[in-house]
Enzyme design. Structure first.
Site, short mmCIF file in Angstrom:
data_model
loop_
_atom_site.label_atom_id
_atom_site.label_comp_id
_atom_site.label_asym_id
_atom_site.label_seq_id
_atom_site.Cartn_x
_atom_site.Cartn_y
_atom_site.Cartn_z
N ARG A 1 0.83 -1.20 0.00
CA ARG A 1 0.00 0.00 0.00
C ARG A 1 0.87 1.25 0.00
O ARG A 1 1.75 1.39 0.84
CB ARG A 1 -0.93 0.01 1.22
CG ARG A 1 -1.94 1.15 1.19
CD ARG A 1 -2.97 1.01 2.29
NE ARG A 1 -2.43 1.25 3.61
CZ ARG A 1 -3.17 1.52 4.68
NH1 ARG A 1 -4.49 1.56 4.56
NH2 ARG A 1 -2.63 1.71 5.86
N ASP B 1 3.51 -5.98 10.58
CA ASP B 1 4.57 -5.61 11.49
C ASP B 1 4.49 -6.40 12.79
O ASP B 1 5.52 -6.84 13.34
CB ASP B 1 4.54 -4.12 11.80
CG ASP B 1 5.07 -3.28 10.63
OD1 ASP B 1 5.73 -3.85 9.75
OD2 ASP B 1 4.80 -2.06 10.63
#
Length: 275
Positions: free
Chosen positions: A170, A269
């Site tokens: 993204r 993450d």
């Protein structure tokens, strides 16, 4: 608080959402008061809510799965584990394990309506007519990289499933997805595909992934996510009304940075310990 299950109509589809019984309130900040006993998140107000009792529509086997396009799975184990997935204090190891476990639990529901066929089985006592899966081919399509964290949990229940991959990232400025990799089973047109991504935020990545699959011949697609924002759900409904969406939670909205709130942060993450 005692939990009350209701079916909620969002646009053209029905959703299962846990509604909570509370004391009578008036104009409580952050909530839409539909009656003295029911509180709904404000973000659902724009989605044309209509609710009625779940018990009126659960007499026939499989009716929940057949009636809706968006399914919010409120099983207690899913919701319990999702709480710890959301917790910012949950470390990478625990986060990865919890995502894996919730994916396995969600796989039970997303495969609820797989077709069955009868089979003669010799038990130690007698021959019996039993049921087995009717040979429906399944394909799991995780969106890289976060979707990988949910694959192993599903494969424990569907070990014969083929696994394809769609790589998207993204743009941090525009929030638009860009495809950089795709590798799929050669027979995707014959398979029921489950696109997997922990987050359905703007809907851009899932929308592009589904378009890529359809361009290559896919005909039966479902989307499975941990948490979603209404904005992302709306995109998928508008672009792909033939795709069922399965969620562990439908959250409030997106913030200015395109993150789901309350959400769970950046799933990739947190899965891999990166920033």
């Amino acid at each position: 608080m005692a939990e009350v299950l209701n079916r909620v109509l969002i646009g053209p589809v029905r959703v299962l959402i846990p509604l909570f019984r509370a004391a009578p309130v008036s104009n409580r900040a952050g909530s839409l008061i539909t009656s003295p006993d029911v509180i709904l998140p404000t973000s659902l107000e724009s989605l044309s809510i209509f609710k009625y009792n779940l018990k009126d529509a659960t007499n026939n086997k499989g009716v929940i799965g057949e009636m809706g396009k968006v399914h919010v799975l409120d099983h207690p184990l899913i919701q319990h584990k999702l709480t710890y997935i959301r917790d910012k204090h949950t470390g990478t190891k625990e986060f990865r394990e919890l995502v894996d476990e919730v994916a396995m639990l969600m796989a039970f529901e997303i495969t609820r309506n797989l077709p069955l066929q009868e089979k003669a089985t010799e038990t130690p006592v007698m021959e019996a007519t039993t049921q087995v899966l009717a040979g429906k081919k399944i394909g799991l399509i995780p969106i890289l990289r976060a979707g990988l964290g949910m694959v192993d949990g599903m494969l424990r229940l569907i070990p014969a499933a083929r696994v394809g991959h769609v790589g998207l990232y993204r743009d941090p400025e525009t929030f638009k997805p860009h495809e950089y990799y795709i590798k799929l089973p050669s027979d995707i047109e014959e398979r029921e595909l489950i696109v997997i991504d922990p987050m359905l935020a703007t809907g851009g990545s899932a929308n592009d992934a589904i378009h890529s699959l359809k361009k290559r011949g896919a005909k039966q697609i479902r989307l499975m996510c941990l948490v979603a924002a209404p904005e992302g759900v709306e995109v998928i409904q508008n672009e792909h009304p033939d795709v069922d969406i399965f969620l562990a939670a439908l959250d409030e909205k997106l913030n200015d940075h395109g993150y789901i709130i309350p959400g769970l942060g950046d799933a990739g993450d947190r899965l891999y310990g990166t920033k």
